[in-house]
Design a protein around this motif. Sequence first.
Motif, PDB file in Angstrom:
ATOM      1  N   ILE A 206       0.867  -1.060   0.421  1.00  0.00           N
ATOM      2  CA  ILE A 206       0.097  -0.106   0.103  1.00  0.00           C
ATOM      3  C   ILE A 206       1.293   1.172  -0.078  1.00  0.00           C
ATOM      4  N   ILE A 207       1.129   2.466  -0.471  1.00  0.00           N
ATOM      5  CA  ILE A 207       1.291   3.394  -0.818  1.00  0.00           C
ATOM      6  C   ILE A 207       1.340   3.977  -0.185  1.00  0.00           C
ATOM      7  N   VAL A 208       2.235   4.808   0.482  1.00  0.00           N
ATOM      8  CA  VAL A 208       1.482   6.329   1.748  1.00  0.00           C
ATOM      9  C   VAL A 208       2.839   7.267   1.622  1.00  0.00           C
ATOM     10  N   ILE A 209       2.417   8.524   0.472  1.00  0.00           N
ATOM     11  CA  ILE A 209       2.539   9.473   0.383  1.00  0.00           C
ATOM     12  C   ILE A 209       2.205  11.166   0.874  1.00  0.00           C
ATOM     13  N   ASN A 210       3.147  11.760   1.282  1.00  0.00           N
ATOM     14  CA  ASN A 210       3.010  12.962   2.252  1.00  0.00           C
ATOM     15  C   ASN A 210       2.737  13.886   0.581  1.00  0.00           C
ATOM     16  N   MET A 211       2.241  15.076   0.169  1.00  0.00           N
ATOM     17  CA  MET A 211       2.365  15.967  -0.736  1.00  0.00           C
ATOM     18  C   MET A 211       3.284  17.214  -0.137  1.00  0.00           C
ATOM     19  N   THR A 212       3.619  17.082   0.978  1.00  0.00           N
ATOM     20  CA  THR A 212       4.305  18.673   1.647  1.00  0.00           C
ATOM     21  C   THR A 212       6.193  17.868   1.811  1.00  0.00           C
ATOM     22  N   GLY A 213       6.109  16.836   1.374  1.00  0.00           N
ATOM     23  CA  GLY A 213       6.939  15.796   1.579  1.00  0.00           C
ATOM     24  C   GLY A 213       8.397  16.041   0.992  1.00  0.00           C
ATOM     25  N   GLN A 214       9.546  15.231   0.275  1.00  0.00           N
ATOM     26  CA  GLN A 214       9.715  15.464  -0.725  1.00  0.00           C
ATOM     27  C   GLN A 214      10.301  14.378  -1.492  1.00  0.00           C
ATOM     28  N   ILE A 215      10.312  14.341  -2.924  1.00  0.00           N
ATOM     29  CA  ILE A 215      10.096  13.719  -3.708  1.00  0.00           C
ATOM     30  C   ILE A 215      10.871  12.232  -3.354  1.00  0.00           C
ATOM     31  N   ASN A 216      10.158  11.573  -3.354  1.00  0.00           N
ATOM     32  CA  ASN A 216      10.162   9.097  -3.086  1.00  0.00           C
ATOM     33  C   ASN A 216      11.053   8.568  -4.366  1.00  0.00           C
TER      34      ASN A 216
END
Length: 422
Positions: A206-216
């Motif tokens: 399951i993918i979890v990303i934060n749009m305020t964070g850095q490029i993963n």
Amino acid sequence: MLVAFSVTNYGPFSEKVGLTTLCDTSKKEQVKNTTFEEAGKKYNYVNYIYGFNGTGKSHIFKALLSMQHILALSPIIATNNQQILESSNIDYEVTSQRDYFRFKEEFRSLPTEYEIIISIDGTCYTYSFQVLDQRIISEKLLKKYKRTEILIDRKSPHFEDILLKSDLKSFELFRSTVKENVLCLSMAMFLNNSLAVRIYKAITEIIVINMTGQINNQYFEDITEDELDLYTRFIRMADSTIKKLNVSLEKEEVNKKIKLSSDFESRKFVIKNLNVDIESVHDVYKDEKLFREETLPFLQFESNGTIKLFGALPAIFKALSTGGTIFIDEIESGLHPILTKLIVELFNSSDTNSLNAQLICSSHEVYLLKENVRRDQVWFLHKNNYGESSIKRLSKFSGTRSNDDIEYKYLHGAFGEIPKFQ
């Protein structure tokens, strides 16, 4: 496929807080292209999480990441090899400080519990475990297909108290590999139990990303030219001056041997380091005529919103291309409203989401609720005077109608108290 996720005694959540993608069949709503069916049940493609600052939206995403990290690192912890653990460059939530609910003293001594329900080929699996004092104090795996069956039932940190049945019965000979701060499911996966492998992958992928964070960087691995062209066409909607994107990868793999004990075969653990270099190509004009091309460092010269969008696209399209689930925290961060809605529409379109991928996103922007939204897709977080946050589905608020102006009612406090300056 994700059916539900919840967490207890974590961050601002003293009691159990979570959401489900299963549709609320008590409400009769006809909204096109927002649901799909599997094994006779209806699910939402998209779920929205709303709440004022400090209510805990991001903690739902952090809790899922925490659960994934504990699962992924349990086999490494089993080695007691600090060098391997440090080289993985990930904090381990069992051996570090728990993020328990801190505003009532009694919760310090209560466990943090994670629970997830997934569907694999029409069969539902409910997996949960509790963490306290750097130990796994309980763990349970249930299988439901026509009837409910217990596969793992762990009642203490000790491996002797692990009951294994059915598809997990074959792992019984290896129970001693399960230490007090290690998950049984993870070790069964590591020793190649076929069902454990499938469940482990379904949860950890399951993918979890934060749009305020850095490029993963991890989602840029093995990127193809066709995928890069797709991302570029998407990016050009944000910045039409970008003609082309160049992405180069530098990948390093370090092989480590894990030896569980003298009784078991050594296993290989691969640590990956991936560095991504991105350039944007622009046309340069002289006397209003094309003169040459200019190549610029993408992260240095492009806008913050363009960088965030490009960083998220590989993860978004991975979910779409695999029928996976993606959690996006603050989906609108740095993006024009049209681009945010376009991302959502990718999941609501059979042309771009033929495999029934799921999106769970948090947002402050209520324009997403203006049209083509069912009440059971929307979740509201609220914090009380004791610092405890709770969550409630819009379809469970009394007096709501399918034709309500959700945006207006939300901003006027119909779904929770709004902030006031005192």
